[in-house]
Design an enzyme around this catalytic site. Structure first.
Site, PDB file in Angstrom:
ATOM      1  N   THR A  51       1.213  -4.473   4.203  1.00 49.45           N
ATOM      2  CA  THR A  51       1.031  -4.837   5.615  1.00 49.45           C
ATOM      3  C   THR A  51       0.311  -6.171   5.810  1.00 49.45           C
ATOM      4  OG1 THR A  51      -1.032  -3.585   5.659  1.00 49.45           O
ATOM      5  CG2 THR A  51       0.967  -2.440   6.391  1.00 49.45           C
ATOM      6  N   ASP A  52      -0.407  -6.639   4.786  1.00 49.32           N
ATOM      7  CA  ASP A  52      -1.271  -7.816   4.998  1.00 49.32           C
ATOM      8  C   ASP A  52      -0.509  -9.048   5.479  1.00 49.32           C
ATOM      9  OD1 ASP A  52      -3.527  -6.409   4.408  1.00 49.32           O
ATOM     10  OD2 ASP A  52      -3.669  -7.095   2.331  1.00 49.32           O
ATOM     11  N   THR A  76       0.821  -1.214   0.000  1.00 49.57           N
ATOM     12  CA  THR A  76       0.000   0.000   0.000  1.00 49.57           C
ATOM     13  C   THR A  76       0.856   1.266   0.000  1.00 49.57           C
ATOM     14  OG1 THR A  76      -1.783  -1.184   1.081  1.00 49.57           O
ATOM     15  CG2 THR A  76      -1.824   1.203   1.299  1.00 49.57           C
ATOM     16  N   SER A 134       1.611  -7.640  -0.842  1.00 45.65           N
ATOM     17  CA  SER A 134       2.435  -8.595  -0.080  1.00 45.65           C
ATOM     18  C   SER A 134       1.935 -10.023  -0.248  1.00 45.65           C
ATOM     19  CB  SER A 134       2.477  -8.194   1.396  1.00 45.65           C
ATOM     20  OG  SER A 134       1.192  -8.251   1.975  1.00 45.65           O
TER      21      SER A 134
HETATM   22  N1  GLU Z   1      -2.448  -4.106   1.648  1.00 47.03           N
HETATM   23  C1  GLU Z   1      -1.827  -4.776   0.542  1.00 47.03           C
HETATM   24  C2  GLU Z   1      -0.637  -5.597   1.002  1.00 47.03           C
HETATM   25  O1  GLU Z   1      -0.516  -6.034   2.105  1.00 47.03           O
HETATM   26  C3  GLU Z   1      -1.304  -3.845  -0.479  1.00 47.03           C
HETATM   27  C4  GLU Z   1      -2.150  -3.667  -1.646  1.00 47.03           C
HETATM   28  C5  GLU Z   1      -1.320  -3.359  -2.900  1.00 47.03           C
HETATM   29  O2  GLU Z   1      -0.149  -3.052  -2.802  1.00 47.03           O
HETATM   30  O3  GLU Z   1      -1.862  -3.464  -3.962  1.00 47.03           O
HETATM   31  O4  GLU Z   1       0.245  -5.833   0.236  1.00 47.03           O
END
Ligand code: GLU
Length: 375
Positions: free
Chosen positions: A129-130, A58, A95
């Site tokens: 962050t996921d 993100t 991620s």
């Molecule tokens: N929140 C998502 C993650 O953990 C990011 C979304 C994105 O980069 O498209 O990667």
């Protein structure tokens, strides 16, 4: 392709006001004579060097086009006061799209960066962050150097009001540049808090204060005046880790299955049939399964699959004494015991990655159990 760029290289990283202060002190020293008891201006210290490796997430997910590694590293105005930055784009993706092969490749890359650059102070990894708690833990176990790896991201993207990426990258770089970060391994820095990769978890789908280390709490905080440390990890990690990724080309499959009321055995046996060498059961309380899970566990252990129980509660420890034990000591029972492991206080996600690394190095049950105790 990997590329390396330097950004924000500043010859004198101190703010103009402080440079002015030193000038005044120099003039005062010249006029008054810098004798004993007088404050001498400190010799200019070279600013620490920090390397930022961007993987996406993100923090880089701007509407209309993702930010590059160099753009992520320069989000915070004035960041060059704290460190000379160089950057590298490892990937630029969510991620959850990172593969286990990329985990290995990144660990190899960070080890190489430290090996080839003894003067580098720290590395920052920017990511989504996921699944941050997984990659951070993997790096904690595999980057075998006392210098820190600081994992950072943001909950809001660069196109949203209140994007906190600049504050987070600034805090991450300050932690990576801090001499006191030596020995802490991999840490997650968001929201001005420093968490150990061993215990940190994403606990809220949206809130900025999502990263928490349960009952253990923060390692420290990043305040405006300084980075404040309050505790240090004592378990094995980083420089004292036995997991040498140079000797690991691939990682065995390990799956996680959750205990819930009436959970079936067939999902456990299906994981084994699909090729899992290990299965983590996220059990209720300190070891309870439900439905026919225990029968599934018995069957897969007899097929040579290692089964680890990790508590699904979010905190607390499962001790080896809690695991299935019987009085008989025939060969079949011994084999079953050797394949029965407990995760100690590791969450299921962390237990899975530790078991993957463990199985890449040994198939001895007592050795694998030792790893759950030591890391
Ligand atoms: N929140 C998502 C993650 O953990 C990011 C979304 C994105 O980069 O498209 O990667």
């Amino acid at each position: 392709m990997l590329s390396t760029r330097r950004v924000g290289i500043s010859r004198d990283p101190r703010p103009t006001a402080r440079r002015g202060g030193v000038f005044v002190a120099l003039v005062a020293a010249a006029v008054l004579g810098a004798g004993p008891g007088r404050v001498r201006p400190a010799a200019a210290q070279p600013s620490p060097r920090v390397h930022v490796v961007a993987t996406g997430g993100t923090i880089s997910n701007r509407e209309g086009g993702r930010l590059s590694a160099a753009e992520v590293a320069s989000l915070a105005p004035g960041i060059e006061r704290y460190a000379q930055l160089s950057t590298e784009q490892f990937s630029n993706t969510a991620s959850g799209a990172l593969t286990v092969a990329q985990y290995l490749a990144l660990a190899k890359r960070l080890n190489a960066l430290y090996r080839d650059d003894p003067g580098l102070a720290g590395i920052v990894v920017a990511m989504g962050t996921d699944t941050m708690e997984e990659l951070a833990w993997f790096l904690h176990l595999t980057v075998r150097d006392p210098r820190p790896v600081v994992v950072v991201g943001s909950m809001r993207n660069p196109s949203q009001v209140g994007f906190e990426g600049p504050a987070n990258i600034l805090a991450a770089v300050r932690v990576a540049a801090d001499p006191a970060a030596r020995g802490v391994g991999t840490v997650v820095v968001l929201n001005d808090e420093i968490h150990s990769a061993r215990e940190v978890a994403k606990t809220d789908a949206r809130r900025l204060q999502t990263f928490r280390a349960g009952e253990y709490g923060v390692l420290g905080v990043v305040d405006p005046d300084r980075v404040v440390w309050v505790r240090r990890p004592i378990q094995r990690h980083s420089a004292t880790s036995e997991f040498d990724v140079e000797r690991i080309d691939s990682l065995p499959r390990v799956d996680i299955l959750l205990t819930y009321q009436g959970a079936p055995a067939d999902l456990i046996t299906a994981a084994a049939s699909a090729g899992a060498s290990g299965i983590v059961v996220a059990v209720a309380g300190a070891g309870a399964m439900s439905g026919t899970q225990a029968a599934g566990v018995r069957e897969v252990r007899d097929r040579g699959v290692f089964v680890v129980t990790a508590t699904r509660t979010g905190s607390g420890r499962i001790s080896a004494g809690t695991a299935d034990r019987t009085a008989t000591t025939d060969a079949a029972t011994e084999r079953r015991r050797a394949h029965t492991l407990v995760a100690e206080d590791h969450a299921p996600l962390k237990a899975r990655l530790l078991l993957m690394l463990g199985l890449a190095t040994t198939r001895e049950g007592h050795e694998l159990q030792r790893m759950f105790r030591e890391y």
